[in-house]
Design an enzyme around this catalytic site. Structure first.
Site, mmCIF file in Angstrom:
data_model
loop_
_atom_site.group_PDB
_atom_site.id
_atom_site.type_symbol
_atom_site.label_atom_id
_atom_site.label_comp_id
_atom_site.label_asym_id
_atom_site.label_seq_id
_atom_site.Cartn_x
_atom_site.Cartn_y
_atom_site.Cartn_z
ATOM 1 N N TRP A 127 0.859 -1.182 0.000
ATOM 2 C CA TRP A 127 0.000 0.000 0.000
ATOM 3 C C TRP A 127 0.894 1.230 0.000
ATOM 4 O O TRP A 127 1.914 1.231 0.673
ATOM 5 C CB TRP A 127 -0.879 -0.026 1.252
ATOM 6 C CG TRP A 127 -2.121 0.774 1.146
ATOM 7 C CD1 TRP A 127 -2.255 2.102 1.419
ATOM 8 C CD2 TRP A 127 -3.411 0.312 0.759
ATOM 9 N NE1 TRP A 127 -3.535 2.492 1.223
ATOM 10 C CE2 TRP A 127 -4.280 1.408 0.816
ATOM 11 C CE3 TRP A 127 -3.901 -0.934 0.368
ATOM 12 C CZ2 TRP A 127 -5.627 1.306 0.502
ATOM 13 C CZ3 TRP A 127 -5.238 -1.031 0.066
ATOM 14 C CH2 TRP A 127 -6.082 0.084 0.131
ATOM 15 N N ALA A 144 -0.557 -2.566 5.982
ATOM 16 C CA ALA A 144 0.048 -2.534 7.314
ATOM 17 C C ALA A 144 -0.560 -3.567 8.255
ATOM 18 O O ALA A 144 0.148 -4.163 9.068
ATOM 19 C CB ALA A 144 -0.073 -1.135 7.910
ATOM 20 N N LEU A 145 -1.863 -3.797 8.159
ATOM 21 C CA LEU A 145 -2.502 -4.757 9.061
ATOM 22 C C LEU A 145 -2.051 -6.195 8.804
ATOM 23 O O LEU A 145 -2.169 -7.042 9.689
ATOM 24 C CB LEU A 145 -4.026 -4.653 8.974
ATOM 25 C CG LEU A 145 -4.602 -3.393 9.618
ATOM 26 C CD1 LEU A 145 -6.100 -3.298 9.341
ATOM 27 C CD2 LEU A 145 -4.331 -3.361 11.119
ATOM 28 N N CYS A 156 3.668 2.259 5.105
ATOM 29 C CA CYS A 156 3.344 3.679 5.147
ATOM 30 C C CYS A 156 1.848 3.849 5.343
ATOM 31 O O CYS A 156 1.051 3.420 4.499
ATOM 32 C CB CYS A 156 3.793 4.347 3.848
ATOM 33 S SG CYS A 156 3.395 6.100 3.771
ATOM 34 N N ILE A 209 -0.907 6.740 5.850
ATOM 35 C CA ILE A 209 -1.128 8.181 5.718
ATOM 36 C C ILE A 209 -2.480 8.524 6.325
ATOM 37 O O ILE A 209 -3.492 7.894 6.006
ATOM 38 C CB ILE A 209 -1.055 8.615 4.239
ATOM 39 C CG1 ILE A 209 0.333 8.285 3.664
ATOM 40 C CG2 ILE A 209 -1.369 10.102 4.099
ATOM 41 C CD1 ILE A 209 0.486 8.547 2.174
ATOM 42 N N THR A 247 -10.743 9.850 8.731
ATOM 43 C CA THR A 247 -11.473 9.031 9.704
ATOM 44 C C THR A 247 -10.502 8.498 10.758
ATOM 45 O O THR A 247 -9.284 8.555 10.578
ATOM 46 C CB THR A 247 -12.156 7.828 9.012
ATOM 47 O OG1 THR A 247 -11.142 6.930 8.558
ATOM 48 C CG2 THR A 247 -13.022 8.286 7.836
ATOM 49 N N HIS A 270 -9.656 5.599 11.253
ATOM 50 C CA HIS A 270 -9.011 4.370 10.769
ATOM 51 C C HIS A 270 -7.495 4.425 10.943
ATOM 52 O O HIS A 270 -6.866 3.435 11.344
ATOM 53 C CB HIS A 270 -9.378 4.158 9.293
ATOM 54 C CG HIS A 270 -8.809 2.907 8.699
ATOM 55 N ND1 HIS A 270 -9.267 1.656 9.028
ATOM 56 C CD2 HIS A 270 -7.805 2.721 7.810
ATOM 57 C CE1 HIS A 270 -8.582 0.741 8.359
ATOM 58 N NE2 HIS A 270 -7.684 1.358 7.612
ATOM 59 N N ASN A 325 10.514 -1.439 13.800
ATOM 60 C CA ASN A 325 9.291 -0.862 13.261
ATOM 61 C C ASN A 325 9.655 0.322 12.371
ATOM 62 O O ASN A 325 9.897 1.418 12.851
ATOM 63 C CB ASN A 325 8.363 -0.428 14.396
ATOM 64 C CG ASN A 325 7.042 0.110 13.898
ATOM 65 O OD1 ASN A 325 6.878 0.416 12.713
ATOM 66 N ND2 ASN A 325 6.089 0.249 14.802
ATOM 67 N N ARG A 370 10.809 10.978 4.535
ATOM 68 C CA ARG A 370 11.340 9.981 5.465
ATOM 69 C C ARG A 370 11.784 8.684 4.776
ATOM 70 O O ARG A 370 12.312 7.798 5.423
ATOM 71 C CB ARG A 370 10.281 9.660 6.520
ATOM 72 C CG ARG A 370 10.045 10.815 7.472
ATOM 73 C CD ARG A 370 8.805 10.588 8.329
ATOM 74 N NE ARG A 370 8.653 11.600 9.343
ATOM 75 C CZ ARG A 370 8.147 12.807 9.149
ATOM 76 N NH1 ARG A 370 7.755 13.167 7.939
ATOM 77 N NH2 ARG A 370 8.036 13.665 10.140
#
Length: 173
Positions: free
Chosen positions: A26, A57-58, A79, A81, A85, A87, A112, A126
């Site tokens: 993602w 990420a999940l 990443c 962003i 919401t 979320h 991490n 970054r």
């Protein structure tokens, strides 16, 4: 500024260390760069690295857990962003807690390197592109490799006090 207080460690002798790099797809431009920078850092430091990709990420923690059982260290990259919401908060908190738990449960260093940013420009700054202010892929790799070396020193000292460079101070407990 996020680099404030950053350790000056940018290289370690990581020969003989195996590390998995688990990276989300993602926000592909950012994640691809983080992934490439982490693998390049492993090579520069002499580690054997293997890269694995997951969707988002999940999905990172479950892949990290499997890798933590086979490798000396794991680097998690992605990443997230911020959107409009909550979320963002749920994803970031869930992933961070998962990675922390895995590192402790498996006794394996898990770095991490998942960027949690407000916008795409912050992520670019970054991710280690030419002109970026930071290189979180490389930094996460060095942190993971350095932690492997520190854990090896801790496990081999038999109670002697060891400084940050791994040299015994000769203090016995």
């Amino acid at each position: 500024m996020s680099k404030e207080g950053l350790s000056a460690i940018d290289s370690v002798d990581a020969r003989g260390i195996s590390v998995a790099v688990i990276t989300a797809t993602w926000n592909a431009d950012i994640c691809d760069q983080l992934h490439e920078q982490a693998l390049a850092s492993a090579e520069r430091n002499g580690a054997r690295a293997e890269g694995f990709r997951v969707v988002g990420a999940l999905e990172i923690p479950v892949a990290v857990q499997a890798a933590a059982r086979r490798f000396d260290a794991v680097v998690a990259l992605g990443c997230v962003i911020r959107g409009g919401t909550p979320h963002f908060d749920y994803v970031c908190d869930s992933v961070t807690q998962g990675l922390t738990r895995i590192a402790l449960d498996e006794s394996t260093p898990v770095a991490n390197g998942i960027l949690t940013v407000n916008d795409h420009d912050q992520a670019v700054d970054r991710a280690g592109f030419a002109g970026s202010g930071e290189n979180k892929g490389s930094e996460a790799m060095v942190a993971a490799l350095d932690t492997v070396l520190k854990l090896r020193a801790i496990n081999q000292t038999g109670g002697a006090d060891v400084d940050c460079e791994g040299a015994e101070k000769g203090v016995e407990y």
